[in-house]
Write an enzyme that holds these catalytic residues in place. Sequence first.
Site, PDB file in Angstrom:
ATOM      1  N   PRO A 284       0.822  -1.214   0.000  1.00 23.01           N
ATOM      2  CA  PRO A 284       0.000   0.000   0.000  1.00 23.01           C
ATOM      3  C   PRO A 284       0.858   1.267   0.000  1.00 23.01           C
ATOM      4  O   PRO A 284       1.906   1.312   0.642  1.00 23.01           O
ATOM      5  CB  PRO A 284      -0.798  -0.109   1.311  1.00 23.01           C
ATOM      6  CG  PRO A 284       0.051  -0.948   2.206  1.00 23.01           C
ATOM      7  CD  PRO A 284       0.884  -1.851   1.331  1.00 23.01           C
ATOM      8  N   ARG A 286      -0.728   5.065  -1.195  1.00 24.93           N
ATOM      9  CA  ARG A 286      -1.658   6.165  -0.934  1.00 24.93           C
ATOM     10  C   ARG A 286      -2.442   6.001   0.369  1.00 24.93           C
ATOM     11  O   ARG A 286      -2.594   6.942   1.145  1.00 24.93           O
ATOM     12  CB  ARG A 286      -2.654   6.238  -2.096  1.00 24.93           C
ATOM     13  CG  ARG A 286      -3.626   7.400  -2.020  1.00 24.93           C
ATOM     14  CD  ARG A 286      -4.745   7.248  -3.067  1.00 24.93           C
ATOM     15  NE  ARG A 286      -4.261   6.879  -4.374  1.00 24.93           N
ATOM     16  CZ  ARG A 286      -3.853   7.744  -5.297  1.00 24.93           C
ATOM     17  NH1 ARG A 286      -3.911   9.030  -5.062  1.00 24.93           N
ATOM     18  NH2 ARG A 286      -3.396   7.320  -6.453  1.00 24.93           N
ATOM     19  N   ARG A 322      -1.356  16.546  -8.873  1.00 23.39           N
ATOM     20  CA  ARG A 322      -2.462  15.621  -9.144  1.00 23.39           C
ATOM     21  C   ARG A 322      -3.627  16.240  -9.914  1.00 23.39           C
ATOM     22  O   ARG A 322      -4.161  15.602 -10.823  1.00 23.39           O
ATOM     23  CB  ARG A 322      -2.949  14.949  -7.853  1.00 23.39           C
ATOM     24  CG  ARG A 322      -1.845  14.094  -7.184  1.00 23.39           C
ATOM     25  CD  ARG A 322      -2.359  13.314  -5.980  1.00 23.39           C
ATOM     26  NE  ARG A 322      -3.360  12.354  -6.386  1.00 23.39           N
ATOM     27  CZ  ARG A 322      -4.661  12.505  -6.212  1.00 23.39           C
ATOM     28  NH1 ARG A 322      -5.139  13.557  -5.581  1.00 23.39           N
ATOM     29  NH2 ARG A 322      -5.489  11.588  -6.643  1.00 23.39           N
ATOM     30  N   TYR A 326      -4.351  14.318 -13.320  1.00 21.51           N
ATOM     31  CA  TYR A 326      -5.512  13.432 -13.407  1.00 21.51           C
ATOM     32  C   TYR A 326      -6.820  14.114 -13.034  1.00 21.51           C
ATOM     33  O   TYR A 326      -7.748  13.447 -12.574  1.00 21.51           O
ATOM     34  CB  TYR A 326      -5.403  12.198 -12.512  1.00 21.51           C
ATOM     35  CG  TYR A 326      -4.069  11.686 -12.058  1.00 21.51           C
ATOM     36  CD1 TYR A 326      -3.325  10.832 -12.887  1.00 21.51           C
ATOM     37  CD2 TYR A 326      -3.581  11.972 -10.792  1.00 21.51           C
ATOM     38  CE1 TYR A 326      -2.126  10.302 -12.434  1.00 21.51           C
ATOM     39  CE2 TYR A 326      -2.384  11.439 -10.345  1.00 21.51           C
ATOM     40  CZ  TYR A 326      -1.663  10.608 -11.181  1.00 21.51           C
ATOM     41  OH  TYR A 326      -0.487  10.082 -10.735  1.00 21.51           O
ATOM     42  N   CYS A 354       3.027  29.130 -15.391  1.00 20.70           N
ATOM     43  CA  CYS A 354       2.522  29.593 -16.685  1.00 20.70           C
ATOM     44  C   CYS A 354       1.986  28.439 -17.520  1.00 20.70           C
ATOM     45  O   CYS A 354       2.604  28.022 -18.503  1.00 20.70           O
ATOM     46  CB  CYS A 354       3.628  30.330 -17.415  1.00 20.70           C
ATOM     47  SG  CYS A 354       4.236  31.679 -16.408  1.00 20.70           S
ATOM     48  N   TYR A 382       1.594  11.244  -3.396  1.00 20.15           N
ATOM     49  CA  TYR A 382       1.739  11.641  -4.803  1.00 20.15           C
ATOM     50  C   TYR A 382       1.679  13.150  -4.977  1.00 20.15           C
ATOM     51  O   TYR A 382       1.163  13.642  -5.969  1.00 20.15           O
ATOM     52  CB  TYR A 382       0.709  10.925  -5.687  1.00 20.15           C
ATOM     53  CG  TYR A 382       0.829   9.417  -5.599  1.00 20.15           C
ATOM     54  CD1 TYR A 382       1.945   8.770  -6.121  1.00 20.15           C
ATOM     55  CD2 TYR A 382      -0.128   8.647  -4.954  1.00 20.15           C
ATOM     56  CE1 TYR A 382       2.097   7.388  -6.014  1.00 20.15           C
ATOM     57  CE2 TYR A 382       0.004   7.269  -4.839  1.00 20.15           C
ATOM     58  CZ  TYR A 382       1.121   6.651  -5.366  1.00 20.15           C
ATOM     59  OH  TYR A 382       1.271   5.279  -5.262  1.00 20.15           O
TER      60      TYR A 382
HETATM   61  C1  LIG Z   1       2.304   2.563  -7.038  1.00 17.37           C
HETATM   62  C2  LIG Z   1       2.384   1.135  -6.669  1.00 17.37           C
HETATM   63  C3  LIG Z   1       1.852   0.679  -5.458  1.00 17.37           C
HETATM   64  C4  LIG Z   1       1.101   1.571  -4.508  1.00 17.37           C
HETATM   65  O1  LIG Z   1      -0.121   1.996  -5.016  1.00 17.37           O
HETATM   66  P1  LIG Z   1      -1.104   2.852  -4.072  1.00 17.37           P
HETATM   67  O2  LIG Z   1      -2.269   3.109  -4.935  1.00 17.37           O
HETATM   68  O3  LIG Z   1      -0.378   4.093  -3.718  1.00 17.37           O
HETATM   69  O4  LIG Z   1      -1.424   2.012  -2.894  1.00 17.37           O
HETATM   70  C5  LIG Z   1       2.026  -0.650  -5.134  1.00 17.37           C
HETATM   71  N1  LIG Z   1       2.687  -1.505  -5.966  1.00 17.37           N
HETATM   72  C6  LIG Z   1       3.208  -1.090  -7.139  1.00 17.37           C
HETATM   73  C7  LIG Z   1       3.910  -2.062  -7.977  1.00 17.37           C
HETATM   74  C8  LIG Z   1       3.066   0.226  -7.532  1.00 17.37           C
HETATM   75  O5  LIG Z   1       3.571   0.616  -8.700  1.00 17.37           O
END
Ligand SMILES: *Cc1c(COP(=O)(O)O)cnc(C)c1O
Length: 426
Positions: A284, A286, A322, A326, A354, A382
């Site tokens: 994990p 985020r 972000r 996105y 800019c 992020y």
């Molecule tokens: C970015 C990533 C994560 C983490 O993703 P989250 O959405 O931030 O939990 C886990 N494993 C891999 C391989 C990733 O590229």
Amino acid sequence: MHSTLPGQPFFHYQHAQLQVEGCDLGALAQQHGTPLFVYSKAAMLAALGAYQRGFAGRHAQICYAMKANSTLAVLQVFAQAGCGFDIVSAGELARVQAAGGDVAKVIFSGVGKTRAEMRQALAAGIGCFNVESEAEIEVLNAVALEMQMRAPISIRVNPNVDPKTHPYISTGLKGNKFGIAHERTLAVYQYAATLPGLKIVGIDCHIGSQITDATPYLDAMDRMLDLVQSIEASGIAIEHIDFGGGLGINYQGDAPPQADALWAQLLAKLDARGFGQRKLMIEPGRSLVGNAGVCVTEVLFMKPGEQKNFCIVDAAMNDLPRPAMYQAYHAIVPLDATPKATPALVCDVVGPVCESGDWIGRDRSLQVEAGDQVAVMSAGAYCMSMASNYNSRGRAAEVLVDGSRATLVRAREPVSALFAGESLVG
Ligand SMILES: *Cc1c(COP(=O)(O)O)cnc(C)c1O
């Protein structure tokens, strides 16, 4: 007066002033300037705690996906709490080492590892390479043999499930660049098992990010377990199963499952299929840090217009990428919520960069004027790790709060650092 913000238990108003744990955000901004990222250690540990509760009594390793926020002091919090790390570059490996993390608990993901990165990771003794292509298997085998070592590997499977998230952050569908198609997986394991420079230790997947529903995880798990059964039936042992990261957070009324509730469902499936005692790993990012951080920024100018009103702040897309990348939503709240005579204005909150893409929030109703400060919420993941120096802007400072103690953990980047490696010709 004491009021909390929805979904933000570690941030609250006291006498109409926004606090993080036991610290006043306005006082921190005064001391360190803006833009300023401020993180709550208790919020990080609470997010981690939900996973730890979910895995109580199991053989599980949580590897924080550090690309979400790779600031050393943030890594230190997770290292001290027993986490391993999911890395995607040798730079991230160096950060783990600098933060006192356990290299044996590091897994190395990413579709484009260089030979130099492979050598560095092998020499450091990392726990596992999450291999993402058949070509990478060949190169890793060769590098390990040159070093007279065996590289521990897991193959990243693309389970072809739709995580129903933003297309830029969905990674487990056919047509994504990540992983090996699940139809090819058994054959690739059988081939990898013949290579003397490799040692198969696991299998992994990661289907996307900001996932707010359990279904894609349950589907991916079924596909992974089917594969483990067929790989093991062919005589190859799989020590650990890694289910990746991707659990979402609440940005704007999103209601992802809590980590412990999600894992209760997933573990029920694992138990039912006889895999409950297997070594499990997750990655994990985020969900461990996203709601533990805010970015405090100051209103420079109010610019009312015919079609749009703008609130121009001193943070920009280089600090908070972000929304530009996105169309992401971040709540924006004033640090001082004292009722004011100034009427609320619906405005776009934008930075000084800019580019028309340089916006932080659109059509927000704010009661602010020049000199006021606002907090961009849910900015722990992020944001700083994606920050750039675009427009020759130094990166923001960062503070880590632990109760009533606040520590500056990254100094504001001075302009001199921006061109330190450059030279004139002649
Ligand atoms: C970015 C990533 C994560 C983490 O993703 P989250 O959405 O931030 O939990 C886990 N494993 C891999 C391989 C990733 O590229």
